[in-house]
Design an enzyme around this catalytic site. Structure first.
Site, PDB file in Angstrom:
ATOM      1  N   GLU A 212      -9.262  -1.691   5.770  1.00 39.14           N
ATOM      2  CA  GLU A 212      -8.045  -1.756   6.401  1.00 39.14           C
ATOM      3  C   GLU A 212      -8.192  -1.729   7.934  1.00 39.14           C
ATOM      4  O   GLU A 212      -7.808  -2.513   8.730  1.00 39.14           O
ATOM      5  CB  GLU A 212      -6.991  -0.712   5.988  1.00 39.14           C
ATOM      6  CG  GLU A 212      -5.690  -0.859   6.759  1.00 39.14           C
ATOM      7  CD  GLU A 212      -4.629   0.169   6.681  1.00 39.14           C
ATOM      8  OE1 GLU A 212      -3.671   0.292   6.941  1.00 39.14           O
ATOM      9  OE2 GLU A 212      -5.222   1.502   6.225  1.00 39.14           O
TER      10      GLU A 212
ATOM     11  N   SER B 211       0.960   6.374   2.753  1.00 42.55           N
ATOM     12  CA  SER B 211       1.618   7.407   3.553  1.00 42.55           C
ATOM     13  C   SER B 211       2.763   7.994   3.086  1.00 42.55           C
ATOM     14  O   SER B 211       3.582   7.123   2.347  1.00 42.55           O
ATOM     15  CB  SER B 211       1.812   6.703   4.895  1.00 42.55           C
ATOM     16  OG  SER B 211       0.716   6.270   5.566  1.00 42.55           O
TER      17      SER B 211
ATOM     18  N   GLU C  55      -5.804   9.219  17.020  1.00 33.13           N
ATOM     19  CA  GLU C  55      -6.492  10.513  17.351  1.00 33.13           C
ATOM     20  C   GLU C  55      -7.149  10.685  16.127  1.00 33.13           C
ATOM     21  O   GLU C  55      -8.451  11.498  15.886  1.00 33.13           O
ATOM     22  CB  GLU C  55      -5.372  11.524  17.157  1.00 33.13           C
ATOM     23  CG  GLU C  55      -4.516  11.289  18.467  1.00 33.13           C
ATOM     24  CD  GLU C  55      -3.632  10.382  18.573  1.00 33.13           C
ATOM     25  OE1 GLU C  55      -2.755  10.216  19.553  1.00 33.13           O
ATOM     26  OE2 GLU C  55      -3.442   9.907  17.706  1.00 33.13           O
TER      27      GLU C  55
ATOM     28  N   GLN D 207       0.953  -1.170   0.072  1.00 33.93           N
ATOM     29  CA  GLN D 207       0.094   0.075   0.082  1.00 33.93           C
ATOM     30  C   GLN D 207       0.809   1.220  -0.051  1.00 33.93           C
ATOM     31  O   GLN D 207       1.441   1.600   0.825  1.00 33.93           O
ATOM     32  CB  GLN D 207      -0.845   0.027   1.269  1.00 33.93           C
ATOM     33  CG  GLN D 207      -1.809   1.297   1.361  1.00 33.93           C
ATOM     34  CD  GLN D 207      -2.393   1.296   2.548  1.00 33.93           C
ATOM     35  OE1 GLN D 207      -2.127   0.413   3.688  1.00 33.93           O
ATOM     36  NE2 GLN D 207      -3.478   2.005   2.914  1.00 33.93           N
TER      37      GLN D 207
ATOM     38  N   SER E  36       4.124  -1.858   4.377  1.00 34.64           N
ATOM     39  CA  SER E  36       4.456  -3.084   4.634  1.00 34.64           C
ATOM     40  C   SER E  36       4.560  -4.001   3.565  1.00 34.64           C
ATOM     41  O   SER E  36       3.991  -3.835   2.498  1.00 34.64           O
ATOM     42  CB  SER E  36       3.186  -3.673   5.629  1.00 34.64           C
ATOM     43  OG  SER E  36       2.829  -2.722   6.603  1.00 34.64           O
TER      44      SER E  36
END
Length: 398
Positions: A234, A116, A368, A113, A151
């Site tokens: 996910e 990020s 958060e 993936q 990952s």
């Protein structure tokens, strides 16, 4: 003939033609895909039969009972099976579904993936990786940028990629979603060593990587909508890890140690263990209920709640375990740098579990950010940055 009976007949026909014990796993899985038994709720011709998702468990139970290999090639393709596949089924064209899903299910293509980035983790919509269309080469996209915390990138042949295609638009509107070939020139994968000593994750540098427009999922500029489907799947996948048998997972390790070593016990720890045990059991039952609700369609924002719960409990229980084993808990068995194919949150000794759990509240969406998702999309609370300045906080619904 009922649907359940028809599926049983289809499974038996598959087993009669392909012995799961003697067949090469990719060959068996390819036959299972072609029979529509990979994901029965997917379209016909794309590994499914257009049936309700609830029938999938019947297929899994019957095939597992005879030792059939798991779809995707096993645990090493969790991102492909749990995140990429449902996204491709939801947004891919018929050709894309056939081209991408079959090698994914057979394990030929392991997925990672590429979401990020160093400057866009919690604020995923702020990704800076650029994809620029090259009209001189049949409409291919040229991708440049850096991704992080990826990952399985070292083992992946394909990736789901979120890139910015129009920097002039507001950040949620200028994104496009692609399937990227990780074996193409310009893809550089570098391991990231963690506090555990392992390198489960990688950083990935993309330099003039050419992605065909045929590998674009959804509309140009519609990547955020597609990515939301991936993220919901996910979070459900991570959160539902708590939905096994009673005392499975982290709480089972602690409960077993408590029973086996009475010299470790004291009244205060007994009360704390009972509280954690009850929290874990509530989380397990909630995860099971969430899985059952998935039979009605794609996961929604409620997966955020299970993911936050999973992270909170993993950290609390692993911390309790360190206190339960004060000397052993301070020991660590092996700092060898290695890149595992998957992650076992409950593997190894208490020290490893304690350190690894620290990442649970970051990976798959920070706790958060997920609390904001729960507040806004489930509870219907107003986003803080959008509250009218003339409205007093005391007047808001509670």
């Amino acid at each position: 003939m009922s649907v359940a009976e028809d599926l049983h007949v289809r499974v038996q026909a598959l087993l009669d033609e392909h012995d799961p014990v003697d067949s090469d796993p990719p060959v068996f899985l390819a036959a299972r895909f072609d029979a529509g038994l990979a994901w029965v709720h997917f379209p016909v011709g794309s590994g499914g039969l257009d049936l309700p998702r609830s029938f999938q468990m019947q297929i899994e139970d019957e095939l597992t009972a005879v030792g059939a290999p798991p779809g995707g090639g096993g645990g090493r393709n969790g991102i492909g099976m749990g995140m990429a596949a449902p996204t491709i089924a939801a947004f891919g064209s018929a050709d894309q579904q056939r081209n991408f899903l079959r090698p994914l299910f057979t394990g030929e293509h392991v997925y990672c993936q590429l979401f990020s980035e160093p400057g866009a983790g919690s604020d995923l919509a702020g990704v800076a990786t650029r994809a620029v269309r090259d009209d001189s080469e049949g409409g291919d996209w040229i991708v440049n940028g850096q991704k992080v915390w990826t990952s399985s990138a070292q083992n992946a042949q394909r990736a789901i990629l979120l890139a910015r295609t129009d920097p002039a638009l507001p950040k949620h509107q200028g994104l496009t979603y692609f399937v990227c070939d990780m074996t193409d020139p310009g893809v550089d994968v570098r391991p990231l060593r963690q506090i555990t000593g392992e390198a489960e994750f990688n950083e990935v540098f993309l330099t003039d990587v050419r992605v065909p427009d045929a590998n674009r999922l959804g509309a140009e500029g519609g990547g955020w909508k597609v990515a939301t489907t991936t993220l919901n799947n996910e979070r459900v996948a991570i959160g539902s890890m708590a939905g096994g048998t009673r005392e499975s997972g982290m709480i089972g390790k602690v409960a077993d140690a408590w029973r086996a070593q009475p010299q470790l016990r004291n009244p205060a720890m007994h009360d704390e263990l009972l509280r954690l045990w009850m929290d874990a059991e509530v989380g397990r039952l909630t995860a099971l209920r969430l899985r059952q609700r998935l039979t009605a369609g794609q996961p929604g924002p409620e997966g955020a709640g299970m993911k936050v719960t999973f992270a909170r409990l993993a950290q609390a229980i692993s911390g309790f375990e360190i206190e339960l084993h004060p000397e052993k808990g301070l020991q660590y068995d092996d700092w060898t740098m290695r890149q595992p194919e998957g992650v076992d949150f409950t593997g190894r000794e208490p020290g490893y579990r304690y350190l690894r759990a620290k990442g649970n509240s970051i990976e798959g969406g920070t706790s958060e950010i997920l609390r904001n998702t729960i507040a806004e999309r489930i509870l219907g609370l107003p986003p803080e940055h959008r509250v009218d300045k003339d409205i007093a906080w005391k007047d808001l619904p509670r």
